[in-house]
Every structure is written in structure tokens, then in C-alpha cells.
Design a protein around this motif. Sequence first.
Motif, PDB file in Angstrom:
ATOM      1  N   LYS A   2       0.852  -1.184   0.000  1.00  0.00           N
ATOM      2  CA  LYS A   2       0.000   0.000   0.000  1.00  0.00           C
ATOM      3  C   LYS A   2       0.891   1.237   0.000  1.00  0.00           C
ATOM      4  O   LYS A   2       2.023   1.218   0.481  1.00  0.00           O
ATOM      5  N   LYS A   3       0.364   2.331  -0.518  1.00  0.00           N
ATOM      6  CA  LYS A   3       1.134   3.568  -0.528  1.00  0.00           C
ATOM      7  C   LYS A   3       0.579   4.534   0.511  1.00  0.00           C
ATOM      8  O   LYS A   3      -0.489   4.323   1.088  1.00  0.00           O
ATOM      9  N   ARG A  53      -8.832   4.153  -0.063  1.00  0.00           N
ATOM     10  CA  ARG A  53      -8.603   2.704   0.040  1.00  0.00           C
ATOM     11  C   ARG A  53      -8.601   2.048  -1.337  1.00  0.00           C
ATOM     12  O   ARG A  53      -7.715   1.275  -1.667  1.00  0.00           O
ATOM     13  N   LYS A  54      -9.587   2.370  -2.168  1.00  0.00           N
ATOM     14  CA  LYS A  54      -9.647   1.741  -3.489  1.00  0.00           C
ATOM     15  C   LYS A  54      -8.529   2.234  -4.398  1.00  0.00           C
ATOM     16  O   LYS A  54      -8.203   1.575  -5.380  1.00  0.00           O
ATOM     17  N   ASN A  55      -7.900   3.358  -4.059  1.00  0.00           N
ATOM     18  CA  ASN A  55      -6.762   3.873  -4.810  1.00  0.00           C
ATOM     19  C   ASN A  55      -5.425   3.380  -4.249  1.00  0.00           C
ATOM     20  O   ASN A  55      -4.379   3.953  -4.524  1.00  0.00           O
ATOM     21  N   ASN A  56      -5.491   2.324  -3.432  1.00  0.00           N
ATOM     22  CA  ASN A  56      -4.328   1.612  -2.899  1.00  0.00           C
ATOM     23  C   ASN A  56      -3.536   2.367  -1.840  1.00  0.00           C
ATOM     24  O   ASN A  56      -2.344   2.128  -1.650  1.00  0.00           O
ATOM     25  N   GLY A  58      -2.790   3.060   2.138  1.00  0.00           N
ATOM     26  CA  GLY A  58      -2.930   2.347   3.394  1.00  0.00           C
ATOM     27  C   GLY A  58      -2.915   3.274   4.595  1.00  0.00           C
ATOM     28  O   GLY A  58      -3.265   2.871   5.702  1.00  0.00           O
TER      29      GLY A  58
END
Length: 164
Positions: A2-3, A53-56, A58
Motif C-alpha cells: 500500500k502507498k 482505500r480503493k486507490n491503494n 494504506g
Amino acid sequence: MKKAAIILGSDSDLHIAEKTIGVFRKIGVEFEVNIISAHRTPEKAREFSMNARKNNFGVIIAIAGKSAALAGVLAAHSRLPIIGVPVKGSDLGGLDALLSTVQMPPGVPVACVAIDGGENAAWLAGRILAVNDEALAAKLDDEASMMAEKVEQKNHDIHEKYSQ
């Protein structure tokens, strides 16, 4: 992995974000930086946090001074961990930003680091992301070991110079 998101309330907070960025580069955390104002672009703040969240992402770091509503606004619309960094920049020495960041209602938590604590925000974000990333956890362990070695070296140098 995650970023991390680094959200600035204003470009005047960039000097703090640069410290955060430096730590992320050191430990290999992917990140994205945006300016989103809680007051001037509230819909953008809502949209970003709701889709984080859906855009990765964290974890989200919110860097803001004065009324510092940014972290709370992001936390209101996301269930990701939010780390607030209050910024010194007013006659109150950042106390206004600190209090605005930490005084969240129950159910809308915001973690908070020290005033101008961009580096520790990155270290905390790294620890959060490392919960599910063994490689990042190992990097954090290596960094902690290097920090300890620096302290030991400084202790040795001081001891040699001043002890009798």
C-alpha cells in the motif's frame, strides 16, 4: 505494498512534507503528495478520503496549520489511519493546530505527532504499513539498528573526550 498519501492544507506546509518525503524515500514507501484544503476544497477532501482505500492507499498523513481541520475532515470520510501533523505558523506557535488535530470526537480518530513532526509522521506511517509488509518491517528494523549504532558511537566519542 500500500502507498501513503501526504495531504497538505497549503503549499506553505511543504517544508514539513519534505521531511516526510525524505523518510519515505529512505525506507522505500511509495507515496503521493496533494494540496487539498479542508476549507477551500472540502469536496475534494471528501472525495479523496472516500476513495483512498480503493486507490491503494494504506495510510494518510494530513499536514496543516492554524485551524488544522484537514486531518479531521479526512478522518470523517475514510476508515484508513489518519496521521495529523500540526504546523507551527501562527501567533500561537502551532498550539491552535495541535489542539484542532487532537480534539476529535469519539469514532473519528486521528493520530497526531508533534508540531512540525513530519519525520515522525512518516516513521509512524511506515510502521502502520509494515503490519502487512515483511520487507518494510525489515527496513524499519535496519533503520532502528543504524540509529542505535549512531547513539553508541556518540556515547563512545563523548566518553573518550570527557571521562577521566
